[in-house]
Design a protein around this motif. Structure first.
Motif, PDB file in Angstrom:
ATOM      1  N   CYS A  37       5.768   1.522 -10.942  1.00 43.53           N
ATOM      2  CA  CYS A  37       6.403   1.126  -9.683  1.00 43.53           C
ATOM      3  C   CYS A  37       5.465   1.264  -8.484  1.00 43.53           C
ATOM      4  O   CYS A  37       5.310   0.325  -7.704  1.00 43.53           O
ATOM      5  CB  CYS A  37       7.669   1.951  -9.454  1.00 43.53           C
ATOM      6  SG  CYS A  37       8.957   1.696 -10.697  1.00 43.53           S
ATOM      7  N   LEU A  38       4.833   2.418  -8.338  1.00 45.00           N
ATOM      8  CA  LEU A  38       3.996   2.667  -7.160  1.00 45.00           C
ATOM      9  C   LEU A  38       2.531   2.308  -7.370  1.00 45.00           C
ATOM     10  O   LEU A  38       1.785   2.164  -6.399  1.00 45.00           O
ATOM     11  CB  LEU A  38       4.097   4.132  -6.744  1.00 45.00           C
ATOM     12  CG  LEU A  38       5.153   4.501  -5.714  1.00 45.00           C
ATOM     13  CD1 LEU A  38       5.079   5.982  -5.389  1.00 45.00           C
ATOM     14  CD2 LEU A  38       5.012   3.682  -4.442  1.00 45.00           C
ATOM     15  N   ASP A  99      -0.719   6.634   1.707  1.00 45.97           N
ATOM     16  CA  ASP A  99      -0.873   5.353   1.012  1.00 45.97           C
ATOM     17  C   ASP A  99       0.384   5.040   0.209  1.00 45.97           C
ATOM     18  O   ASP A  99       0.816   3.886   0.134  1.00 45.97           O
ATOM     19  CB  ASP A  99      -2.072   5.396   0.066  1.00 45.97           C
ATOM     20  CG  ASP A  99      -3.383   5.596   0.795  1.00 45.97           C
ATOM     21  OD1 ASP A  99      -3.660   4.830   1.734  1.00 45.97           O
ATOM     22  OD2 ASP A  99      -4.127   6.530   0.432  1.00 45.97           O
ATOM     23  N   ALA A 100       0.945   6.059  -0.425  1.00 43.21           N
ATOM     24  CA  ALA A 100       2.139   5.904  -1.251  1.00 43.21           C
ATOM     25  C   ALA A 100       3.046   7.104  -1.039  1.00 43.21           C
ATOM     26  O   ALA A 100       2.570   8.230  -0.819  1.00 43.21           O
ATOM     27  CB  ALA A 100       1.769   5.777  -2.727  1.00 43.21           C
ATOM     28  N   SER A 119       6.335   2.025   6.714  1.00 40.37           N
ATOM     29  CA  SER A 119       6.125   0.723   6.067  1.00 40.37           C
ATOM     30  C   SER A 119       5.204  -0.151   6.911  1.00 40.37           C
ATOM     31  O   SER A 119       4.310  -0.826   6.381  1.00 40.37           O
ATOM     32  CB  SER A 119       7.474   0.019   5.843  1.00 40.37           C
ATOM     33  OG  SER A 119       8.279   0.746   4.938  1.00 40.37           O
ATOM     34  N   ARG A 124       3.373   2.416   0.743  1.00 37.39           N
ATOM     35  CA  ARG A 124       4.269   1.959  -0.314  1.00 37.39           C
ATOM     36  C   ARG A 124       5.267   3.082  -0.586  1.00 37.39           C
ATOM     37  O   ARG A 124       4.876   4.242  -0.682  1.00 37.39           O
ATOM     38  CB  ARG A 124       3.488   1.623  -1.594  1.00 37.39           C
ATOM     39  CG  ARG A 124       2.273   0.742  -1.312  1.00 37.39           C
ATOM     40  CD  ARG A 124       1.616   0.255  -2.590  1.00 37.39           C
ATOM     41  NE  ARG A 124       1.247   1.312  -3.519  1.00 37.39           N
ATOM     42  CZ  ARG A 124       0.154   2.040  -3.450  1.00 37.39           C
ATOM     43  NH1 ARG A 124      -0.689   1.892  -2.437  1.00 37.39           N
ATOM     44  NH2 ARG A 124      -0.115   2.944  -4.372  1.00 37.39           N
ATOM     45  N   CYS A 191       6.307  -1.690  -6.252  1.00 36.79           N
ATOM     46  CA  CYS A 191       5.803  -1.471  -4.890  1.00 36.79           C
ATOM     47  C   CYS A 191       4.284  -1.369  -4.926  1.00 36.79           C
ATOM     48  O   CYS A 191       3.717  -0.272  -4.808  1.00 36.79           O
ATOM     49  CB  CYS A 191       6.412  -0.208  -4.295  1.00 36.79           C
ATOM     50  SG  CYS A 191       8.172  -0.316  -4.014  1.00 36.79           S
ATOM     51  N   HIS A 192       3.633  -2.509  -5.109  1.00 38.14           N
ATOM     52  CA  HIS A 192       2.173  -2.538  -5.182  1.00 38.14           C
ATOM     53  C   HIS A 192       1.539  -3.024  -3.889  1.00 38.14           C
ATOM     54  O   HIS A 192       0.361  -2.780  -3.657  1.00 38.14           O
ATOM     55  CB  HIS A 192       1.716  -3.437  -6.338  1.00 38.14           C
ATOM     56  CG  HIS A 192       2.116  -2.942  -7.684  1.00 38.14           C
ATOM     57  ND1 HIS A 192       1.732  -3.561  -8.859  1.00 38.14           N
ATOM     58  CD2 HIS A 192       2.862  -1.858  -8.070  1.00 38.14           C
ATOM     59  CE1 HIS A 192       2.241  -2.899  -9.901  1.00 38.14           C
ATOM     60  NE2 HIS A 192       2.923  -1.865  -9.433  1.00 38.14           N
ATOM     61  N   GLU A 193       2.303  -3.715  -3.052  1.00 36.30           N
ATOM     62  CA  GLU A 193       1.763  -4.260  -1.818  1.00 36.30           C
ATOM     63  C   GLU A 193       2.006  -3.287  -0.661  1.00 36.30           C
ATOM     64  O   GLU A 193       3.024  -2.597  -0.627  1.00 36.30           O
ATOM     65  CB  GLU A 193       2.421  -5.608  -1.500  1.00 36.30           C
ATOM     66  CG  GLU A 193       2.177  -6.677  -2.554  1.00 36.30           C
ATOM     67  CD  GLU A 193       0.704  -7.000  -2.724  1.00 36.30           C
ATOM     68  OE1 GLU A 193      -0.007  -7.045  -1.692  1.00 36.30           O
ATOM     69  OE2 GLU A 193       0.263  -7.185  -3.872  1.00 36.30           O
ATOM     70  N   PRO A 194       1.084  -3.241   0.300  1.00 37.34           N
ATOM     71  CA  PRO A 194       1.288  -2.359   1.461  1.00 37.34           C
ATOM     72  C   PRO A 194       2.616  -2.653   2.158  1.00 37.34           C
ATOM     73  O   PRO A 194       2.985  -3.807   2.366  1.00 37.34           O
ATOM     74  CB  PRO A 194       0.103  -2.711   2.377  1.00 37.34           C
ATOM     75  CG  PRO A 194      -0.955  -3.211   1.450  1.00 37.34           C
ATOM     76  CD  PRO A 194      -0.216  -3.950   0.367  1.00 37.34           C
ATOM     77  N   SER A 196       5.616  -2.185   0.983  1.00 38.75           N
ATOM     78  CA  SER A 196       6.741  -2.501   0.092  1.00 38.75           C
ATOM     79  C   SER A 196       7.565  -1.249  -0.181  1.00 38.75           C
ATOM     80  O   SER A 196       7.063  -0.129  -0.198  1.00 38.75           O
ATOM     81  CB  SER A 196       6.242  -3.114  -1.215  1.00 38.75           C
ATOM     82  OG  SER A 196       5.272  -2.293  -1.837  1.00 38.75           O
ATOM     83  N   ILE A 197       8.871  -1.452  -0.394  1.00 28.46           N
ATOM     84  CA  ILE A 197       9.793  -0.343  -0.644  1.00 28.46           C
ATOM     85  C   ILE A 197      10.734  -0.706  -1.782  1.00 28.46           C
ATOM     86  O   ILE A 197      10.994  -1.883  -2.042  1.00 28.46           O
ATOM     87  CB  ILE A 197      10.631   0.006   0.603  1.00 28.46           C
ATOM     88  CG1 ILE A 197      11.563  -1.161   0.978  1.00 28.46           C
ATOM     89  CG2 ILE A 197       9.746   0.392   1.771  1.00 28.46           C
ATOM     90  CD1 ILE A 197      12.557  -0.817   2.067  1.00 28.46           C
TER      91      ILE A 197
END
Length: 343
Positions: A37-38, A99-100, A119, A124, A191-194, A196-197
């Motif tokens: 996911c992350l 970052d995450a 966000s 992420r 949630c791989h893109e900056p 994203s949630i």
């Protein structure tokens, strides 16, 4: 049941502590969240956000994150009082620097300014309100997130192109809303893109109705989030996008008290139409994230619409979950009898 049988067999053969075995099975889901996911990478700043009710779950995320060579920081705050409350300022600042983020907490941080600012800064985020051990053991996190993402993306495209949603049911629901020009909000678990949630196990697609257009009656027989699975149906009437009537037994009384506690008129406004897309989630089993995630259900979100593109702001957000809907978009059947029609 399967987990319990395996646990008993291990205990019988080797005398291993029950809690140790449960943690072993929970770790599989923790790893799935951080890896699948992350997509946590070595050297990334991983913030594990917990409160005093969820420390042990947070510790598992921290341990796995450290094993993935991430730079892990774990914070512990007092539980907030309801979904959408702001975390302490020091934590809000840490969120913007991460970052995450993985946030197993008592109440959701999603509908907060701190989350939105994090966000916007590119973090992420996996948020997991009502975090408890059972959700890591009941299978709802052991799904093919990529396969479900394909379906959620198709569903979101239908919402993007649609103008009018109608929902009916055998219990008496007949609700309509305008979604013209609204962007869908897919929550796929990926949630791989900056920025994203997602809140696994709650994977869904959602869209904000145009303000003031939600009209009609909906009979809620699934769950109230925050709250519980419904014992008795709640009949709710919307006029011009706002709840004007709540009828029923104890569950209806509970909903009234919850909304009154916010002391704000906008908590009665419709800000979200969502459809649960997790084939292994079940209402009333693993926590409230599962309550709105079960495949074949839909929910109306009321209150704060910051996450869904609504202009409506409120101090909290509630989801009203309905089973067995018949859903039409621009007159075409999207869901009926638990079957989703995406073509």
């Amino acid at each position: 049941m399967k987990t319990a049988l395996i646990t008993n067999e291990i205990l019988f053969r080797g005398g291993i502590n029950v809690n140790t075995v449960r943690k072993m099975f929970m770790m599989k889901s923790v790893q799935n969240i951080l890896k699948t996911c992350l997509n946590v990478q070595p050297g990334e700043n991983l913030l594990v956000l917990t409160d005093t009710n969820t420390i042990e779950i947070g510790e598992m995320f921290a341990l796995v994150g450290k094993g993935m060579d991430a730079e892990v920081v774990m914070t512990i705050m007092n539980p907030t009082t309801r979904h959408g409350d702001e975390p302490p300022r020091i934590i809000a600042e840490a969120m913007k620097a991460a970052d995450a983020i993985v946030a197993p907490t008592t109440f959701s941080i999603n509908h907060s300014t701190a989350r939105k600012e994090a966000s916007n800064a590119g973090a992420r985020l996996i948020f997991m309100p009502d975090a408890n051990e059972e959700v890591f053991l009941d299978g709802s996190l052991d799904i093919d997130f990529y396969a479900q993402k394909e379906k959620i993306d198709k569903l979101s495209a239908i919402f993007e192109a649609g103008s009018r949603i109608r929902v009916t049911s055998e219990l008496g629901t007949d609700l309509t809303m305008d979604i013209s020009g609204r962007h869908a909000v897919p929550q796929t678990g990926i949630c791989h893109e900056p920025g994203s949630i997602s809140p696994p196990p709650c994977i869904e697609s959602a869209v904000a109705p145009v303000e003031g257009t939600t009209e009609g009656t909906i009979v809620i027989d699934g769950a109230v989030v925050p709250g519980r699975a419904c014992v008795d149906p709640i009949t709710i009437v919307f006029e011009k996008g706002r709840i004007v009537s709540i009828e029923g037994k104890e569950d209806a009384d509970m909903l009234r008290r919850t909304l009154e506690s916010y002391n704000h008129p906008n908590v009665y406004c419709a800000v979200e139409f969502g459809m649960g897309m997790n084939p292994k989630a079940k209402i009333g089993r693993g926590g409230q994230l599962e309550d709105e995630a079960e495949f074949g259900t839909m929910h109306i979100g009321i209150g704060n619409g910051i996450t869904f593109g609504s202009s409506i702001r409120a101090p909290g957000h509630c989801d009203l979950v309905m089973r067995d809907p018949v859903i039409e978009v621009d007159g075409k059947i999207l869901m009926k009898d638990g079957e989703l029609f995406l073509n």
